[in-house]
Enzyme design. Structure first.
Site, short mmCIF file in Angstrom:
data_model
loop_
_atom_site.label_atom_id
_atom_site.label_comp_id
_atom_site.label_asym_id
_atom_site.label_seq_id
_atom_site.Cartn_x
_atom_site.Cartn_y
_atom_site.Cartn_z
N ASP A 1 -5.46 -0.01 5.98
CA ASP A 1 -6.27 -0.38 7.15
C ASP A 1 -7.46 0.56 7.33
O ASP A 1 -8.58 0.12 7.61
CB ASP A 1 -5.40 -0.36 8.42
CG ASP A 1 -4.18 -1.26 8.28
OD1 ASP A 1 -4.17 -2.11 7.37
OD2 ASP A 1 -3.25 -1.12 9.09
N ASP B 1 0.82 -1.24 0.00
CA ASP B 1 0.00 0.00 0.00
C ASP B 1 0.84 1.27 0.00
O ASP B 1 0.43 2.27 -0.57
CB ASP B 1 -1.06 0.00 1.11
CG ASP B 1 -0.52 -0.04 2.52
OD1 ASP B 1 0.69 -0.26 2.71
OD2 ASP B 1 -1.33 0.17 3.45
N GLY C 1 -2.83 -5.27 19.19
CA GLY C 1 -1.49 -5.84 19.02
C GLY C 1 -1.49 -7.13 18.22
O GLY C 1 -0.53 -7.89 18.25
N SER D 1 -5.65 -4.29 12.91
CA SER D 1 -6.06 -2.90 12.69
C SER D 1 -6.98 -2.32 13.75
O SER D 1 -7.94 -1.61 13.44
CB SER D 1 -6.70 -2.73 11.31
OG SER D 1 -5.75 -2.98 10.33
C1 GLA Z 1 0.22 -2.40 8.43
C2 GLA Z 1 0.00 -0.99 7.86
C3 GLA Z 1 -0.64 -1.04 6.48
C4 GLA Z 1 0.11 -1.99 5.56
C5 GLA Z 1 0.39 -3.33 6.25
C6 GLA Z 1 1.26 -4.24 5.43
O1 GLA Z 1 -1.01 -3.00 8.66
O2 GLA Z 1 -0.82 -0.23 8.72
O3 GLA Z 1 -0.71 0.25 5.93
O4 GLA Z 1 1.31 -1.41 5.12
O5 GLA Z 1 0.99 -3.16 7.53
O6 GLA Z 1 0.62 -4.62 4.27
#
Ligand code: GLA
Length: 384
Positions: A172, A36, A122, A126
């Site tokens: 996320d 992303d 954790g 998200s």
């Molecule tokens: C975390 C970040 C996202 C993305 C993922 C890996 O979740 O918050 O933005 O980069 O790692 O895909």
């Protein structure tokens, strides 16, 4: 905790009635990892686990934040005083959203907020995006800002990048804001164009398990930033805006150009092949062939483990055990260095698979993982 209970918590805490109740989910990512922030493709779906926010607006510049999950009185801030990187606690996420909205010129003059969450923290699922998005959506409604889901996601990402100081991508927050029940979200992170992809596992006799390893290795934050910087270096060396601009067919030439830059070359190979995997998965899902995505998920794990180097022994153990026990595919999901893996399996294999994973953790001396089924659920919404 149910939404009604959270609502009652608000009234007890603030001695007044709220104006509404909102919910925003956590997510898992099916494919498209660490793409992303390279303008690439991702395909998350929302979990049934949500952060609930009960909110009333205020016109006196005061922001009060409280969470049922954190003991103590509400934290009281003044919206005029909000400043980037001033808050290292959980309150930095919702305060950062208020800051980002105001910075973008939206007149948000305060709020009383009471929160509760069922999103595991954790675990790479998200929980922070859910927290940001639920507050953004509540303020969007209460202050009649008229912002769309993707715009709220952008503001939440800004809160996280600038206010909290974590250099994450846009996946996320967009997942939490925009996912739809029964679907995975195919998102082009370059222009935020989206496609809702039907993803009905149960109808096909399949299940997708989330295995939360319950470990989060301490260096994960710094390593994430290092990977991101390495990708940016790769793009600069190759003369493109972002690694998204290297097509799969151009990978060999790109790697040849990166001779002598072994670490950057590995990062580039992951991002380019992962974008290719995301496109293959979306094509298969759109043709109704869910089973065939299994090996692509597993390939993605190998690439994250060997090229991008963001896996860890606990995640590898979940993947190896799941595959040895008949899973169709398995991979780590999210940023890595702990957190969760996903496992695609025939429904009938789930009990044996779950036992095998738990047993493998016991044998290796790891703590007990949390295993649950992920059903593609609704994105952020108003409940009352
Ligand atoms: C975390 C970040 C996202 C993305 C993922 C890996 O979740 O918050 O933005 O980069 O790692 O895909």
């Amino acid at each position: 905790m149910g939404a009604l209970e959270v609502r009652e918590g608000f009234t007890e805490l603030y001695g007044a009635e709220p104006e509404g109740v909102w919910a925003a989910p956590g997510r898992v990512n099916l494919i498209g990892e660490h793409t992303d922030y390279n303008d690439g493709f991702v395909m998350p779906f929302a979990l049934p686990h949500v952060t609930t926010a009960v909110v009333a607006s205020r016109d006196d510049g005061v922001l009060r934040l409280h969470s049922a999950d954190v003991p103590g009185a509400p934290v009281e801030l003044r919206v005029d005083d909000l400043a980037p990187e001033s808050d290292r606690n959980w309150t930095g996420y919702p305060a950062g959203v208020v800051w980002a909205l105001r910075e973008a010129g939206h007149e948000v003059t305060g709020a009383d907020v009471h929160l509760a969450s069922t999103v595991p923290t954790g675990a790479g699922l998200s929980s922070s995006a859910a927290l940001e998005v639920v507050v953004a959506l509540a303020l969007n409604d209460l202050y009649a800002l008229g912002l769309k889901g993707w715009q709220l996601a952008r503001l939440c990402q800004r809160a996280e990048n600038v206010y909290v100081g974590a250099p994450t991508g846009i996946m996320d927050q967009t997942a939490s804001a925009c996912c739809e029940s029964g679907h995975a979200l195919f998102l082009d992170t370059r222009d935020l164009s989206q496609r809702q992809i039907p993803f009905d596992l149960a109808a096909e006799g399949l299940r997708l398990l989330v295995v939360d390893t319950r470990v989060q290795h301490a260096h994960s934050g710094g390593e994430y930033g290092r990977r991101r910087a390495g990708c940016e270096k790769g793009a600069a060396l190759l003369g493109v805006d972002a690694l998204r601009d290297i097509p799969y067919g151009g990978l060999d030439a790109a790697l040849a150009d990166l001779a002598g830059e072994e670490e950057v070359a590995r990062l580039v190979r992951h991002v380019v092949t992962e974008n290719g995997r995301a496109e293959r998965v979306v094509t298969l899902l759109e043709s109704g062939d869910i089973r065939s995505i299994g090996p692509i998920l597993t390939e993605g794990h190998a690439s994250l483990r060997d090229d991008f180097r963001v896996s860890c022994p606990e995640l590898d153990l979940v993947v190896d055990t799941a595959l040895a026990s008949g899973a169709l595919g398995a991979r780590m999901t999210g940023g890595g260095f702990g957190g969760s893996a996903i496992v695609l399996a025939e429904s009938s294999d789930v009990p044996a698979l779950t036992k095998a994973i738990e047993q493998s953790f016991r044998d290796a001396g790891h703590g007990t993982p949390r295993v649950f089924e992920a059903v593609p659920s609704a994105g952020a919404r108003r409940l009352a």
